[in-house]
Design a protein around this motif. Structure first.
Motif, PDB file in Angstrom:
ATOM      1  N   VAL A 135       0.829  -1.200   0.000  1.00  0.00           N
ATOM      2  CA  VAL A 135       0.000   0.000   0.000  1.00  0.00           C
ATOM      3  C   VAL A 135       0.863   1.249   0.000  1.00  0.00           C
ATOM      4  CG1 VAL A 135      -1.682   1.305   1.356  1.00  0.00           C
ATOM      5  CG2 VAL A 135      -1.953  -1.156   1.073  1.00  0.00           C
ATOM      6  N   HIS A 136       1.870   1.308   0.870  1.00  0.00           N
ATOM      7  CA  HIS A 136       2.764   2.461   0.886  1.00  0.00           C
ATOM      8  C   HIS A 136       3.441   2.647  -0.471  1.00  0.00           C
ATOM      9  CE1 HIS A 136       3.131   2.108   5.517  1.00  0.00           C
ATOM     10  NE2 HIS A 136       2.315   3.106   5.209  1.00  0.00           N
ATOM     11  N   THR A 137       3.862   1.547  -1.070  1.00  0.00           N
ATOM     12  CA  THR A 137       4.533   1.622  -2.366  1.00  0.00           C
ATOM     13  C   THR A 137       3.619   2.240  -3.416  1.00  0.00           C
ATOM     14  OG1 THR A 137       5.889  -0.316  -1.856  1.00  0.00           O
ATOM     15  CG2 THR A 137       5.664   0.275  -4.179  1.00  0.00           C
ATOM     16  N   GLN A 138       2.353   1.833  -3.435  1.00  0.00           N
ATOM     17  CA  GLN A 138       1.435   2.347  -4.454  1.00  0.00           C
ATOM     18  C   GLN A 138       1.140   3.822  -4.257  1.00  0.00           C
ATOM     19  OE1 GLN A 138      -1.741  -0.492  -5.897  1.00  0.00           O
ATOM     20  NE2 GLN A 138      -1.056  -1.626  -4.104  1.00  0.00           N
ATOM     21  N   PHE A 139       0.964   4.265  -3.028  1.00  0.00           N
ATOM     22  CA  PHE A 139       0.758   5.692  -2.797  1.00  0.00           C
ATOM     23  C   PHE A 139       1.987   6.501  -3.218  1.00  0.00           C
ATOM     24  CE2 PHE A 139      -2.834   4.604   0.023  1.00  0.00           C
ATOM     25  CZ  PHE A 139      -3.723   5.601  -0.325  1.00  0.00           C
ATOM     26  N   LEU A 140       3.169   6.014  -2.881  1.00  0.00           N
ATOM     27  CA  LEU A 140       4.388   6.768  -3.158  1.00  0.00           C
ATOM     28  C   LEU A 140       4.745   6.767  -4.640  1.00  0.00           C
ATOM     29  CD1 LEU A 140       6.425   5.669  -0.034  1.00  0.00           C
ATOM     30  CD2 LEU A 140       5.724   8.017  -0.568  1.00  0.00           C
ATOM     31  N   THR A 141       4.637   5.628  -5.301  1.00  0.00           N
ATOM     32  CA  THR A 141       4.992   5.584  -6.720  1.00  0.00           C
ATOM     33  C   THR A 141       4.006   6.383  -7.563  1.00  0.00           C
ATOM     34  OG1 THR A 141       3.811   3.472  -6.959  1.00  0.00           O
ATOM     35  CG2 THR A 141       6.207   3.373  -6.578  1.00  0.00           C
ATOM     36  N   ALA A 142       2.764   6.491  -7.096  1.00  0.00           N
ATOM     37  CA  ALA A 142       1.764   7.276  -7.822  1.00  0.00           C
ATOM     38  C   ALA A 142       1.818   8.765  -7.480  1.00  0.00           C
ATOM     39  CB  ALA A 142       0.365   6.729  -7.531  1.00  0.00           C
ATOM     40  N   GLY A 143       2.697   9.149  -6.566  1.00  0.00           N
ATOM     41  CA  GLY A 143       2.805  10.556  -6.186  1.00  0.00           C
ATOM     42  C   GLY A 143       1.597  11.072  -5.429  1.00  0.00           C
ATOM     43  N   LEU A 144       0.945  10.206  -4.644  1.00  0.00           N
ATOM     44  CA  LEU A 144      -0.296  10.569  -3.961  1.00  0.00           C
ATOM     45  C   LEU A 144      -0.106  10.867  -2.479  1.00  0.00           C
ATOM     46  CD1 LEU A 144      -2.692   7.940  -5.600  1.00  0.00           C
ATOM     47  CD2 LEU A 144      -2.515  10.388  -6.129  1.00  0.00           C
ATOM     48  N   ALA A 145       1.101  10.716  -1.961  1.00  0.00           N
ATOM     49  CA  ALA A 145       1.346  10.963  -0.533  1.00  0.00           C
ATOM     50  C   ALA A 145       1.725  12.423  -0.317  1.00  0.00           C
ATOM     51  CB  ALA A 145       2.440  10.052  -0.011  1.00  0.00           C
ATOM     52  N   ASP A 146       1.057  13.081   0.637  1.00  0.00           N
ATOM     53  CA  ASP A 146       1.367  14.464   0.987  1.00  0.00           C
ATOM     54  C   ASP A 146       2.370  14.558   2.127  1.00  0.00           C
ATOM     55  OD1 ASP A 146      -0.693  16.119  -0.646  1.00  0.00           O
ATOM     56  OD2 ASP A 146      -1.902  14.543   0.278  1.00  0.00           O
ATOM     57  N   GLU A 147       2.427  13.514   2.959  1.00  0.00           N
ATOM     58  CA  GLU A 147       3.275  13.555   4.156  1.00  0.00           C
ATOM     59  C   GLU A 147       3.647  12.124   4.523  1.00  0.00           C
ATOM     60  OE1 GLU A 147       2.883  15.449   8.695  1.00  0.00           O
ATOM     61  OE2 GLU A 147       1.672  16.222   7.024  1.00  0.00           O
ATOM     62  N   VAL A 148       4.863  11.949   5.035  1.00  0.00           N
ATOM     63  CA  VAL A 148       5.330  10.642   5.487  1.00  0.00           C
ATOM     64  C   VAL A 148       5.865  10.779   6.906  1.00  0.00           C
ATOM     65  CG1 VAL A 148       6.918   8.721   5.105  1.00  0.00           C
ATOM     66  CG2 VAL A 148       5.931   9.932   3.130  1.00  0.00           C
ATOM     67  N   HIS A 149       5.331   9.980   7.815  1.00  0.00           N
ATOM     68  CA  HIS A 149       5.851   9.894   9.177  1.00  0.00           C
ATOM     69  C   HIS A 149       6.628   8.585   9.288  1.00  0.00           C
ATOM     70  CE1 HIS A 149       2.668  12.705  11.217  1.00  0.00           C
ATOM     71  NE2 HIS A 149       3.315  13.280  10.210  1.00  0.00           N
ATOM     72  N   LEU A 150       7.898   8.695   9.581  1.00  0.00           N
ATOM     73  CA  LEU A 150       8.765   7.524   9.649  1.00  0.00           C
ATOM     74  C   LEU A 150       9.420   7.459  11.024  1.00  0.00           C
ATOM     75  CD1 LEU A 150      10.134   5.129   8.223  1.00  0.00           C
ATOM     76  CD2 LEU A 150      11.815   6.732   7.301  1.00  0.00           C
ATOM     77  N   ALA A 151       9.067   6.436  11.795  1.00  0.00           N
ATOM     78  CA  ALA A 151       9.658   6.216  13.114  1.00  0.00           C
ATOM     79  C   ALA A 151      10.672   5.083  12.993  1.00  0.00           C
ATOM     80  CB  ALA A 151       8.578   5.866  14.134  1.00  0.00           C
ATOM     81  N   ILE A 152      11.941   5.372  13.308  1.00  0.00           N
ATOM     82  CA  ILE A 152      13.013   4.397  13.146  1.00  0.00           C
ATOM     83  C   ILE A 152      13.355   3.779  14.498  1.00  0.00           C
ATOM     84  CG2 ILE A 152      15.367   3.997  12.350  1.00  0.00           C
ATOM     85  CD1 ILE A 152      13.452   4.784  10.146  1.00  0.00           C
ATOM     86  N   ALA A 153      13.165   2.471  14.607  1.00  0.00           N
ATOM     87  CA  ALA A 153      13.501   1.749  15.835  1.00  0.00           C
ATOM     88  C   ALA A 153      15.004   1.456  15.856  1.00  0.00           C
ATOM     89  CB  ALA A 153      12.712   0.447  15.911  1.00  0.00           C
ATOM     90  N   PRO A 154      15.624   1.426  17.036  1.00  0.00           N
ATOM     91  CA  PRO A 154      17.085   1.337  17.134  1.00  0.00           C
ATOM     92  C   PRO A 154      17.615  -0.100  17.080  1.00  0.00           C
ATOM     93  CG  PRO A 154      16.177   1.637  19.317  1.00  0.00           C
ATOM     94  CD  PRO A 154      15.010   1.675  18.365  1.00  0.00           C
ATOM     95  N   PHE A 155      17.220  -0.829  16.048  1.00  0.00           N
ATOM     96  CA  PHE A 155      17.761  -2.177  15.876  1.00  0.00           C
ATOM     97  C   PHE A 155      17.612  -2.608  14.422  1.00  0.00           C
ATOM     98  CE2 PHE A 155      13.415  -2.629  17.610  1.00  0.00           C
ATOM     99  CZ  PHE A 155      12.792  -3.304  16.563  1.00  0.00           C
ATOM    100  N   PHE A 156      18.314  -3.690  14.077  1.00  0.00           N
ATOM    101  CA  PHE A 156      18.247  -4.290  12.741  1.00  0.00           C
ATOM    102  C   PHE A 156      17.453  -5.593  12.816  1.00  0.00           C
ATOM    103  CE2 PHE A 156      22.103  -1.783  12.915  1.00  0.00           C
ATOM    104  CZ  PHE A 156      22.156  -1.148  11.686  1.00  0.00           C
ATOM    105  N   LEU A 157      16.855  -5.968  11.685  1.00  0.00           N
ATOM    106  CA  LEU A 157      16.185  -7.267  11.585  1.00  0.00           C
ATOM    107  C   LEU A 157      16.932  -8.202  10.643  1.00  0.00           C
ATOM    108  CD1 LEU A 157      12.367  -6.467  11.606  1.00  0.00           C
ATOM    109  CD2 LEU A 157      13.665  -7.781  13.272  1.00  0.00           C
ATOM    110  N   GLY A 158      17.223  -7.725   9.444  1.00  0.00           N
ATOM    111  CA  GLY A 158      18.015  -8.521   8.513  1.00  0.00           C
ATOM    112  C   GLY A 158      17.368  -9.811   8.056  1.00  0.00           C
ATOM    113  N   ASP A 159      16.029  -9.861   8.025  1.00  0.00           N
ATOM    114  CA  ASP A 159      15.317 -11.075   7.651  1.00  0.00           C
ATOM    115  C   ASP A 159      14.692 -10.884   6.271  1.00  0.00           C
ATOM    116  OD1 ASP A 159      13.716 -13.270   7.337  1.00  0.00           O
ATOM    117  OD2 ASP A 159      12.708 -13.091   9.282  1.00  0.00           O
ATOM    118  N   PRO A 160      15.206 -11.538   5.232  1.00  0.00           N
ATOM    119  CA  PRO A 160      14.651 -11.327   3.884  1.00  0.00           C
ATOM    120  C   PRO A 160      13.211 -11.782   3.740  1.00  0.00           C
ATOM    121  CG  PRO A 160      16.196 -13.171   3.892  1.00  0.00           C
ATOM    122  CD  PRO A 160      16.325 -12.502   5.229  1.00  0.00           C
ATOM    123  N   ALA A 161      12.696 -12.581   4.688  1.00  0.00           N
ATOM    124  CA  ALA A 161      11.309 -13.032   4.624  1.00  0.00           C
ATOM    125  C   ALA A 161      10.347 -12.040   5.280  1.00  0.00           C
ATOM    126  CB  ALA A 161      11.169 -14.394   5.300  1.00  0.00           C
ATOM    127  N   ALA A 162      10.873 -11.019   5.927  1.00  0.00           N
ATOM    128  CA  ALA A 162      10.037 -10.062   6.646  1.00  0.00           C
ATOM    129  C   ALA A 162       9.578  -8.944   5.710  1.00  0.00           C
ATOM    130  CB  ALA A 162      10.811  -9.481   7.829  1.00  0.00           C
TER     131      ALA A 162
END
Length: 245
Positions: free
Chosen positions: A178-205
Motif C-alpha cells: 500500500v505504501h509503495t502504491q501511494f508513493l509511486t503514484a505521487g499521492l502521498a502528501d506527508e510521510v511519518h517515519l519512526a526508526i527503531a534502534p535495531f536491525f532485523l536482517g530477515d529477507p522473509a520479513a
C-alpha cells in the motif's frame, strides 16, 4: 460533514459535475534501521516505544479516516482504534464520531468476518475490484460498506470517492504494498517515519516499501520537515510534494 455516505454500487458511474477535493494523505510507518516493518513470526513485532505509540494515537485522532491493506489486516489482526478516551471525547466535542472511518483495500476479497477490525470502533469501508463486491457484501453483511473500484485498483479514483464522502485527512498505516502504491503514484502528501534502534536482517520479513518506480529518487529529494527523538526512536517527517530548495 458527512463521513460515511453509502458505498457506490459496482459499476456505478462517478459524479463529475463538481470539483472533488481529495484527502490530504499521510503515510505512517515504524521500521527497523534496515527498513523492515515487522518480522516473519506469527505475532506482530512492536517497533515503537510507548511514547511513539501515543504520538500515533494522536495522529489517528486528528484523521478523518485510517487505511490499512488487507495483507496487514490478515497478518496483524489489528483493531485500529483511537485508544485515548480523552482524544475520543475531544473528537465528539468537535461534532465528529469518536473513531475515524476505518478503511481496508483488497483485490481478492478474502477477508474473514471474525477479524477484530470489523468489531471495534466506528464505521468501516472496503474498496475492492467490482468482481469481489458481491462476495464481500454477502460475507460481511452490515459489518462494513463495500465499494467497487472497477476492474482493478486506481488509488486516484479511491481518493476521489473519499473526498466525496467528506474525508479531508487520510492516515495510511500500510503495509508495504500500500505504501509503495501511494508513493509511486505521487499521492502521498506527508510521510511519518519512526526508526527503531535495531536491525532485523530477515529477507522473509515485510519492508516499508517494495521495489517500484518512485518519483523521489536521488535527483528529486523530499523535504525533511521535522526530525526529533522520541525516547530511543528517531522520528522523521517528510513532505514528498514540496520541492527541496
Amino acid at each position: 460533514m458527512e463521513r460515511c455516505a453509502a458505498a457506490p454500487t459496482a459499476g456505478e458511474e462517478l459524479d463529475t459535475d463538481h470539483v472533488i477535493t481529495r484527502p490530504y494523505v499521510l503515510l505512517s510507518v515504524a521500521a527497523s534501521i534496515d527498513g523492515y516493518i515487522d518480522d516473519a513470526a506469527p505475532e506482530r513485532l512492536v517497533l515503537s516505544n510507548e511514547a511513539d505509540l501515543d504520538r500515533v494515537d494522536q495522529v489517528r485522532a486528528e484523521s478523518d479516516a485510517i487505511l490499512i491493506g488487507a495483507t496487514t489486516l490478515r497478518r496483524d489482526n489489528p483493531r485500529l482504534l483511537v485508544n485515548s478516551a480523552e482524544r475520543r471525547d475531544e473528537r465528539e466535542a468537535r461534532g465528529l464520531p469518536p473513531y475515524p472511518l476505518k478503511i481496508t483495500i483488497t483485490r481478492s476479497g478474502d477477508l474473514d468476518r471474525d477479524l477484530r477490525f470489523w468489531h471495534h470502533g466506528g464505521d468501516k469501508l472496503i474498496y475492492c475490484p467490482d468482481q469481489a463486491v458481491p462476495r464481500l457484501r454477502e460475507r460481511l453483511g452490515d459489518l462494513a460498506d463495500v465499494a467497487g473500484l472497477g476492474a482493478d485498483f486506481d488509488f486516484g479514483v479511491m481518493l476521489d470517492d473519499l473526498g466525496r464522502r467528506g474525508v479531508e485527512r487520510l492516515m495510511v498505516e500500510g503495509g508495504g504494498a500500500v505504501h509503495t502504491q501511494f508513493l509511486t503514484a505521487g499521492l502521498a502528501d506527508e510521510v511519518h517515519l519512526a526508526i527503531a534502534p535495531f536491525f532485523l536482517g530477515d529477507p522473509a520479513a515485510p519492508r516499508f516499501v517494495n521495489p517500484g518506480d518512485f518519483p523521489h529518487g536521488p535527483g528529486n529529494r523530499m523535504r525533511l520537515a521535522e526530525a526529533r527523538t522520541i525516547g530511543d526512536i528517531a522520528f522523521l517527517r517528510y513532505l514528498p510534494k514540496e520541492k527541496v530548495t
